[in-house]
Design a protein around this motif. Structure first.
Motif, PDB file in Angstrom:
ATOM      1  N   GLY A  85       0.828  -1.198   0.000  1.00 49.44           N
ATOM      2  CA  GLY A  85       0.000   0.000   0.000  1.00 49.44           C
ATOM      3  C   GLY A  85       0.863   1.249   0.000  1.00 49.44           C
ATOM      4  O   GLY A  85       1.942   1.274   0.583  1.00 49.44           O
ATOM      5  N   ASN A  86       0.420   2.280  -0.703  1.00 46.32           N
ATOM      6  CA  ASN A  86       1.133   3.564  -0.783  1.00 46.32           C
ATOM      7  C   ASN A  86       2.486   3.453  -1.487  1.00 46.32           C
ATOM      8  O   ASN A  86       3.355   4.301  -1.311  1.00 46.32           O
ATOM      9  N   VAL A  87       2.638   2.400  -2.292  1.00 51.47           N
ATOM     10  CA  VAL A  87       3.764   2.327  -3.231  1.00 51.47           C
ATOM     11  C   VAL A  87       3.174   2.674  -4.591  1.00 51.47           C
ATOM     12  O   VAL A  87       2.357   1.935  -5.131  1.00 51.47           O
ATOM     13  N   TYR A  88       3.554   3.793  -5.137  1.00 48.67           N
ATOM     14  CA  TYR A  88       2.877   4.333  -6.316  1.00 48.67           C
ATOM     15  C   TYR A  88       3.470   3.727  -7.582  1.00 48.67           C
ATOM     16  O   TYR A  88       4.479   4.199  -8.097  1.00 48.67           O
ATOM     17  N   PHE A  89       2.833   2.675  -8.076  1.00 51.55           N
ATOM     18  CA  PHE A  89       3.395   1.942  -9.209  1.00 51.55           C
ATOM     19  C   PHE A  89       3.168   2.671 -10.530  1.00 51.55           C
ATOM     20  O   PHE A  89       2.074   3.149 -10.823  1.00 51.55           O
ATOM     21  N   ASP A  90       4.241   2.720 -11.310  1.00 43.20           N
ATOM     22  CA  ASP A  90       4.185   3.301 -12.649  1.00 43.20           C
ATOM     23  C   ASP A  90       4.153   2.223 -13.728  1.00 43.20           C
ATOM     24  O   ASP A  90       3.690   2.472 -14.840  1.00 43.20           O
ATOM     25  N   VAL A  91       4.682   1.044 -13.404  1.00 34.96           N
ATOM     26  CA  VAL A  91       4.702  -0.076 -14.349  1.00 34.96           C
ATOM     27  C   VAL A  91       4.300  -1.332 -13.591  1.00 34.96           C
ATOM     28  O   VAL A  91       4.836  -1.617 -12.512  1.00 34.96           O
ATOM     29  N   ALA A  92       3.348  -2.086 -14.141  1.00 34.68           N
ATOM     30  CA  ALA A  92       2.954  -3.377 -13.581  1.00 34.68           C
ATOM     31  C   ALA A  92       3.247  -4.453 -14.612  1.00 34.68           C
ATOM     32  O   ALA A  92       2.900  -4.300 -15.788  1.00 34.68           O
ATOM     33  N   VAL A  93       3.886  -5.544 -14.163  1.00 41.03           N
ATOM     34  CA  VAL A  93       4.254  -6.635 -15.072  1.00 41.03           C
ATOM     35  C   VAL A  93       3.637  -7.928 -14.559  1.00 41.03           C
ATOM     36  O   VAL A  93       3.822  -8.298 -13.398  1.00 41.03           O
ATOM     37  N   PHE A  94       2.897  -8.617 -15.418  1.00 41.94           N
ATOM     38  CA  PHE A  94       2.310  -9.921 -15.104  1.00 41.94           C
ATOM     39  C   PHE A  94       3.048 -10.999 -15.886  1.00 41.94           C
ATOM     40  O   PHE A  94       3.151 -10.924 -17.110  1.00 41.94           O
ATOM     41  N   LEU A  95       3.539 -12.031 -15.175  1.00 42.93           N
ATOM     42  CA  LEU A  95       4.290 -13.114 -15.811  1.00 42.93           C
ATOM     43  C   LEU A  95       3.418 -14.341 -16.082  1.00 42.93           C
ATOM     44  O   LEU A  95       3.382 -14.851 -17.194  1.00 42.93           O
ATOM     45  N   ASN A  96       2.735 -14.835 -15.055  1.00 45.98           N
ATOM     46  CA  ASN A  96       1.939 -16.062 -15.181  1.00 45.98           C
ATOM     47  C   ASN A  96       1.184 -16.273 -13.877  1.00 45.98           C
ATOM     48  O   ASN A  96       1.511 -15.657 -12.854  1.00 45.98           O
ATOM     49  N   VAL A  97       0.214 -17.148 -13.900  1.00 47.02           N
ATOM     50  CA  VAL A  97      -0.473 -17.515 -12.661  1.00 47.02           C
ATOM     51  C   VAL A  97      -0.921 -18.966 -12.754  1.00 47.02           C
ATOM     52  O   VAL A  97      -1.509 -19.388 -13.750  1.00 47.02           O
ATOM     53  N   THR A  98      -0.565 -19.745 -11.725  1.00 43.72           N
ATOM     54  CA  THR A  98      -0.980 -21.144 -11.637  1.00 43.72           C
ATOM     55  C   THR A  98      -1.597 -21.368 -10.263  1.00 43.72           C
ATOM     56  O   THR A  98      -1.600 -20.476  -9.415  1.00 43.72           O
ATOM     57  N   HIS A  99      -2.119 -22.568 -10.032  1.00 42.53           N
ATOM     58  CA  HIS A  99      -2.794 -22.866  -8.771  1.00 42.53           C
ATOM     59  C   HIS A  99      -1.757 -23.042  -7.661  1.00 42.53           C
ATOM     60  O   HIS A  99      -1.160 -24.109  -7.501  1.00 42.53           O
ATOM     61  N   GLU A 100      -1.532 -21.980  -6.895  1.00 43.15           N
ATOM     62  CA  GLU A 100      -0.560 -22.018  -5.814  1.00 43.15           C
ATOM     63  C   GLU A 100      -1.044 -21.098  -4.702  1.00 43.15           C
ATOM     64  O   GLU A 100      -1.832 -20.178  -4.927  1.00 43.15           O
ATOM     65  N   HIS A 101      -0.553 -21.331  -3.491  1.00 47.61           N
ATOM     66  CA  HIS A 101      -0.898 -20.512  -2.318  1.00 47.61           C
ATOM     67  C   HIS A 101      -2.413 -20.479  -2.055  1.00 47.61           C
ATOM     68  O   HIS A 101      -2.910 -19.520  -1.462  1.00 47.61           O
ATOM     69  N   LEU A 102      -3.127 -21.523  -2.494  1.00 42.48           N
ATOM     70  CA  LEU A 102      -4.570 -21.509  -2.295  1.00 42.48           C
ATOM     71  C   LEU A 102      -4.925 -21.717  -0.825  1.00 42.48           C
ATOM     72  O   LEU A 102      -6.040 -21.397  -0.400  1.00 42.48           O
ATOM     73  N   ASP A 103      -3.970 -22.238  -0.046  1.00 44.78           N
ATOM     74  CA  ASP A 103      -4.218 -22.374   1.385  1.00 44.78           C
ATOM     75  C   ASP A 103      -4.400 -21.007   2.031  1.00 44.78           C
ATOM     76  O   ASP A 103      -5.148 -20.853   2.998  1.00 44.78           O
ATOM     77  N   TYR A 104      -3.730 -19.996   1.480  1.00 47.88           N
ATOM     78  CA  TYR A 104      -3.851 -18.634   2.018  1.00 47.88           C
ATOM     79  C   TYR A 104      -5.000 -17.877   1.362  1.00 47.88           C
ATOM     80  O   TYR A 104      -5.829 -17.274   2.035  1.00 47.88           O
ATOM     81  N   HIS A 105      -5.074 -17.908   0.043  1.00 43.26           N
ATOM     82  CA  HIS A 105      -6.047 -17.080  -0.670  1.00 43.26           C
ATOM     83  C   HIS A 105      -7.445 -17.710  -0.723  1.00 43.26           C
ATOM     84  O   HIS A 105      -8.420 -16.999  -0.968  1.00 43.26           O
ATOM     85  N   GLY A 106      -7.517 -19.022  -0.531  1.00 38.94           N
ATOM     86  CA  GLY A 106      -8.824 -19.671  -0.468  1.00 38.94           C
ATOM     87  C   GLY A 106      -9.319 -20.228  -1.782  1.00 38.94           C
ATOM     88  O   GLY A 106      -9.996 -21.238  -1.816  1.00 38.94           O
ATOM     89  N   SER A 107      -9.011 -19.549  -2.888  1.00 38.54           N
ATOM     90  CA  SER A 107      -9.441 -20.014  -4.200  1.00 38.54           C
ATOM     91  C   SER A 107      -8.518 -19.430  -5.257  1.00 38.54           C
ATOM     92  O   SER A 107      -7.834 -18.422  -5.017  1.00 38.54           O
ATOM     93  N   PHE A 108      -8.511 -20.058  -6.410  1.00 42.27           N
ATOM     94  CA  PHE A 108      -7.694 -19.540  -7.507  1.00 42.27           C
ATOM     95  C   PHE A 108      -8.173 -18.148  -7.901  1.00 42.27           C
ATOM     96  O   PHE A 108      -7.365 -17.262  -8.198  1.00 42.27           O
ATOM     97  N   GLU A 109      -9.491 -17.955  -7.892  1.00 46.52           N
ATOM     98  CA  GLU A 109     -10.049 -16.663  -8.293  1.00 46.52           C
ATOM     99  C   GLU A 109      -9.565 -15.540  -7.364  1.00 46.52           C
ATOM    100  O   GLU A 109      -9.216 -14.450  -7.817  1.00 46.52           O
ATOM    101  N   GLN A 110      -9.512 -15.831  -6.057  1.00 47.14           N
ATOM    102  CA  GLN A 110      -9.040 -14.812  -5.113  1.00 47.14           C
ATOM    103  C   GLN A 110      -7.542 -14.579  -5.262  1.00 47.14           C
ATOM    104  O   GLN A 110      -7.060 -13.439  -5.175  1.00 47.14           O
ATOM    105  N   TYR A 111      -6.804 -15.665  -5.462  1.00 46.65           N
ATOM    106  CA  TYR A 111      -5.357 -15.564  -5.687  1.00 46.65           C
ATOM    107  C   TYR A 111      -5.071 -14.680  -6.899  1.00 46.65           C
ATOM    108  O   TYR A 111      -4.242 -13.762  -6.845  1.00 46.65           O
ATOM    109  N   ARG A 112      -5.778 -14.921  -7.980  1.00 48.19           N
ATOM    110  CA  ARG A 112      -5.597 -14.131  -9.199  1.00 48.19           C
ATOM    111  C   ARG A 112      -6.010 -12.678  -8.965  1.00 48.19           C
ATOM    112  O   ARG A 112      -5.315 -11.745  -9.405  1.00 48.19           O
ATOM    113  N   ALA A 113      -7.107 -12.472  -8.257  1.00 46.54           N
ATOM    114  CA  ALA A 113      -7.579 -11.110  -7.996  1.00 46.54           C
ATOM    115  C   ALA A 113      -6.589 -10.336  -7.135  1.00 46.54           C
ATOM    116  O   ALA A 113      -6.351  -9.138  -7.360  1.00 46.54           O
TER     117      ALA A 113
END
Length: 521
Positions: A198-226
């Motif tokens: 928060g409060n890091v003012y991004f000028d460039v955002a880079v997306f590499l890839n997304v796979t089913h990981e860390h779902l134990d924390y995020h709860g679902s792939f949809e939330q992880y991606r969001a």
């Protein structure tokens, strides 16, 4: 730096009117053990420890003000110092830190890199390519921190540190004359729950890839991606504030850069504000920055690149076909920031490797040695399946599995490695409080399912240094020795504590013991 409590609370919603707003604040901490006289203490309830239980400790250490979370504070309403109550103290930590350090990101061009895999490598590549274009950079990654010419290991075992550390590093970058900050941006750090970015003012955002990981924390792939896509939604935040800090209106174009080969590419681009400039990169799909005629091997890749700024040949020293995609991402960032194509290509070609990430070790030996951080079934499958057809001789894999962590993955790693590698040398990887031999025995179960047998198919050598020496001594011309799991990490954790570790250095020692030296030595 002269900061008052009033300065720190700018833009922060508090419950009840704070008092004594003009007292000076010399620092802030969320760990009571780090508090110094004159500091603000922010009490946060974590998974294992509740900071609200340590408010008295912080006061004794010299805290002159305390922030508490209304949901978790059951203490007195007065403490003898200002008591600030907020709805969520964890979320409040980011604006507090940004206010304390006077919003350094407002004066930097800030680049965020997110993805399931490749973040550390791409973050480092972006920093190096921008530097090759004559731009001074700072960097925050799982592997290293960097401020201008100074680089040092990230020993925190956190890919993205907490907000005070991030804002402090950004402030140092600004003081050191950096114009760019490149940040590895994890889903945890981007999550509204953690709000580290928060409060890091991004000028460039880079997306590499997304796979089913860390779902134990995020709860679902949809939330992880969001949560990952928040990086794109944050583009351009703070622009008006940046202009106010600089005294006049400054237009800062923002860029949304995404991997066209990933099926979630459009989801991330759509998350960016309408005024963001879009740029795609890819190997297989049609893209703005695209690779052609890719030829990869254990020692790197050759390809041609077409871009809106022209086309060029590229010889990448870093092995791995997935690193072609990471290099395209870095090239896209550099081109978007005005680095000429020729200079960007030259800078990419000069990168010998990223510490602990598909890092080649060359001392003149007639076989390949690669150090990589792969430490779970997905990364094993990716690395081993990619390198197997590129290896002329045998593949020898040295690895273990972490103690006090996911036990189910151990036999799976053994089975995957057993399918691809000719010889497995099974060893320690942070056993912690578990019996190292018991961990290796669970890996063996999977290796034997893949048809491996003790002696010629696998060997069990808990001492990791000895295991690496044995594996390298067994290599013949054309073979590939893969050292997996530790990568950049600077220690191995046992029940008795951590011992210093440098995987690449141990590999070099093993090669020197066999008489190999650098060709130009």
């Amino acid at each position: 730096m002269s900061v008052t409590l009033r300065d720190l609370l700018v833009g922060l919603e508090t419950i009840g009117p704070p008092t004594d707003l003009d007292i000076p604040i010399l620092g802030l901490a969320y760990d009571s053990r780090q508090v110094r006289p004159g500091w603000l203490f922010v009490a946060i309830r974590g998974f294992h420890v509740d900071g609200h239980q340590y408010v008295d400790h912080a006061l004794k250490a010299g805290a002159v003000a305390v922030v508490v979370d209304v949901r978790h504070w059951n203490g007195p309403t007065t403490l003898g110092v200002p008591l600030i109550t907020v709805a969520d103290s964890r979320v409040a930590l980011a604006p507090l830190a940004a206010n304390f350090y006077a919003h350094p990101a407002a004066h930097l061009r800030t680049i965020g890199i997110t993805g399931t895999k490749g973040k550390s490598t791409t973050t480092d590549l972006v920093s190096q390519v921008l530097e090759g274009g004559g731009l001074r950079t700072g960097m925050i990654s799982t592997v290293d921190f960097k401020i201008g010419a100074r680089r040092w290991p990230n020993t925190t075992r956190q890919s993205t540190p907490e907000a005070p550390e991030i804002q402090g590093l950004l402030h140092e970058m600004l003081d050191a004359g950096c114009s760019y900050a490149v940040l590895e941006s994890t889903s945890h750090a981007l999550s509204p729950y953690w709000n580290r970015l928060g409060n890091v003012y991004f000028d460039v955002a880079v997306f590499l890839n997304v796979t089913h990981e860390h779902l134990d924390y995020h709860g679902s792939f949809e939330q992880y991606r969001a949560d990952k896509a928040r990086l794109f939604a944050m583009l351009g935040e703070g622009q008006s504030e940046a202009s106010c800090h600089q005294g006049d209106r400054v237009e800062r174009p923002v860029w949304a850069i995404a991997n066209a080969d990933d099926p979630n590419c459009q989801f991330f681009l759509d998350a960016a504000p309408s005024y963001a400039r879009r740029l795609t990169f890819g190997v297989r799909a049609a893209a703005d920055v695209r690779a052609h005629a890719v030829a990869s091997g254990p020692s790197g890749s050759h390809l041609r690149v077409t871009t809106p700024w022209g086309e060029a040949a590229l010889h990448l020293q870093i092995p791995g076909s997935f690193n072609v995609s990471n290099a395209l991402a870095a090239l896209s960032v550099a081109l978007s920031q005005g680095v000429p194509l020729e200079r960007a290509i030259t800078a990419l070609e000069a990168v010998p490797g990223i510490r602990g990430r598909m890092q080649p070790i060359h001392l003149g030996q007639p076989f390949d040695v690669i150090v990589d951080y792969a430490h779970n079934p997905d990364s094993f499958e990716q690395v081993l399946s990619m390198l197997r057809p590129l290896t002329k001789g045998r593949m020898i894999a040295v690895f273990g599995s972490a103690g006090e962590r996911d036990r189910a993955k151990r036999s799976v790693q053994g089975e995957i490695a057993g399918r691809y590698a000719d010889l497995l040398v099974l060893t320690d990887e942070d056993p912690r409080g578990e019996d190292p031999a018991a961990i290796i025995a669970e890996i063996v179960e999977g290796a034997e399912r893949a048809g491996k047998r003790v002696g010629d198919g696998y060997r069990c050598i808990p001492n990791r240094s000895e295991a690496i020496h044995v594996a390298i001594a067994a290599a013949q011309p054309g073979d590939l020795v893969l050292l997996l799991g530790k990568g950049h990490e600077g220690s191995i954790i046992y029940a008795s504590g951590a011992i210093p570790w440098d995987e690449a250095d141990v590999a070099c020692q093993a090669l020197r013991s066999l008489g190999y030296t650098k060709p130009d030595a």
